[in-house]
Write a protein that holds these residues in place. Structure first.
Motif, PDB file in Angstrom:
ATOM      1  N   LEU A   1       0.006  32.705  -7.071  1.00  0.00           N
ATOM      2  CA  LEU A   1      -1.172  33.164  -6.340  1.00  0.00           C
ATOM      3  C   LEU A   1      -2.329  33.485  -7.284  1.00  0.00           C
ATOM      4  N   LEU A   2      -2.019  34.198  -8.343  1.00  0.00           N
ATOM      5  CA  LEU A   2      -3.080  34.644  -9.249  1.00  0.00           C
ATOM      6  C   LEU A   2      -3.598  33.503 -10.118  1.00  0.00           C
TER       7      LEU A   2
ATOM      8  N   LEU B   1       9.420  37.642  -7.007  1.00  0.00           N
ATOM      9  CA  LEU B   1       8.096  38.242  -6.832  1.00  0.00           C
ATOM     10  C   LEU B   1       7.170  37.842  -7.976  1.00  0.00           C
TER      11      LEU B   1
ATOM     12  N   ILE C   1       7.261  42.386 -14.250  1.00  0.00           N
ATOM     13  CA  ILE C   1       7.909  42.414 -12.937  1.00  0.00           C
ATOM     14  C   ILE C   1       9.375  42.056 -13.083  1.00  0.00           C
TER      15      ILE C   1
ATOM     16  N   ILE D   1       0.264  44.199 -14.264  1.00  0.00           N
ATOM     17  CA  ILE D   1       0.854  44.317 -12.928  1.00  0.00           C
ATOM     18  C   ILE D   1       2.318  44.678 -13.090  1.00  0.00           C
ATOM     19  N   ILE D   2       2.665  45.808 -12.538  1.00  0.00           N
ATOM     20  CA  ILE D   2       4.001  46.340 -12.751  1.00  0.00           C
ATOM     21  C   ILE D   2       4.754  46.464 -11.435  1.00  0.00           C
ATOM     22  N   ALA D   3       5.963  45.978 -11.451  1.00  0.00           N
ATOM     23  CA  ALA D   3       6.854  46.186 -10.304  1.00  0.00           C
ATOM     24  C   ALA D   3       8.256  46.370 -10.849  1.00  0.00           C
TER      25      ALA D   3
ATOM     26  N   LEU E   1      -4.716  39.348 -17.072  1.00  0.00           N
ATOM     27  CA  LEU E   1      -3.663  40.193 -16.516  1.00  0.00           C
ATOM     28  C   LEU E   1      -2.320  39.840 -17.136  1.00  0.00           C
TER      29      LEU E   1
ATOM     30  N   VAL F   1      -6.860  31.950  -8.813  1.00  0.00           N
ATOM     31  CA  VAL F   1      -8.035  32.792  -8.615  1.00  0.00           C
ATOM     32  C   VAL F   1      -8.990  32.599  -9.788  1.00  0.00           C
TER      33      VAL F   1
ATOM     34  N   ARG G   1       5.913  34.278  -7.369  1.00  0.00           N
ATOM     35  CA  ARG G   1       4.934  34.178  -6.290  1.00  0.00           C
ATOM     36  C   ARG G   1       3.593  34.711  -6.742  1.00  0.00           C
ATOM     37  N   LEU G   2       3.618  35.841  -7.450  1.00  0.00           N
ATOM     38  CA  LEU G   2       2.370  36.426  -7.925  1.00  0.00           C
ATOM     39  C   LEU G   2       1.693  35.525  -8.950  1.00  0.00           C
TER      40      LEU G   2
END
Lengths: 123, 123
Positions: free
Chosen positions: A27-28, A20, A15, A47-49, A11, A31, A23-24
């Motif tokens: 978290l990722l 954010l 962002i 992952i787009i923000a 991925l 995994v 944090r992502l």
DNA sequence: TACGGGACTGCCCACCCGGGCAGTTTCGCA
DNA sequence: TGCGAAACTGCCCGGGTGGGCAGTCCCGTA
């Protein structure tokens, strides 16, 4: 590589908000089966923000202007737009003029690009 | 909702490949602190993976054509492009013609839209 | 009722765009 | 050494584009 199982999913992150993003990433990162792309690497998904504060002012376009804009994005000429909407070429030019004005564009190509950038239309 | 800690990050998925979508959904579903958006919900970020099979033939554009294309996307006229690239207007028209051909576009606006759609350029 | 905005139409005009034809140079590859 | 691809330039022309000026309808609101 002993396993012939499913490889990791790579991925990439796009962002704007650094908090954010951090944090992502944390978290990722924990995994199994997932991995964040190293810079330049080809990712399976992104992952787009996008920061919504960049474009708060959703421009007030009339319905007719949106009609014209959509057809412009299809590459239609004024004549084609007129035919499709059942109005005269002169009226199309009238609406196009308003669009160039409201979108602060130098021409129809620029108008479509601006509109797409701020999410007014979807390409 | 007892905790005043960091809320869950809501992610939405826009993935063409159903296999990849499923694997990601499973993996992300087990991550505490993350949650997938229910349909229609506002997400903090979106995971995007567009199907590359829809556009396998990454169109072979020359460097010069990419230069011209980028400026077209900025709304630049042929004259402006010529000035910026230090070439004649006629040469710009030559490259624009090639672009319309390769991108199967009816005009410069259509060309920019097509190119953006298939990821050749970023708006 | 008067006013304003949106949608629509007409005419005119300078300029731009797309495309056709013809030609040059440079570079890499067979 | 020859040949094609890419990049570049010129001229011409029909049609498209953008913008200015002017005017008509309709509708909602003051």
């Amino acid at each position: 590589m002993s396993e012939a199982t499913t490889p990791e999913i790579v991925l990439s992150l796009e962002i704007d908000d650094p908090v954010l993003a951090d944090r992502l990433a944390v978290l990722l990162g924990n995994v199994t089966g997932l991995r964040l792309a190293v810079p330049g690497e080809q990712a399976a998904a992104t992952i787009i923000a996008r920061d919504p504060r960049g474009m708060p002012d959703d421009i007030a376009l009339t319905q007719r202007e949106l009609d014209v804009l959509a057809l412009m994005a299809e590459g239609a000429s004024n004549k084609m737009i007129a035919r499709r909407l059942g109005i005269s070429v002169h009226t199309v030019k009238f609406h196009v003029g308003s669009l160039l004005d409201k979108l602060d564009a130098t021409g129809r190509t620029d108008a479509v690009a601006h509109a797409a950038r701020r999410g007014v239309i979807e390409l």
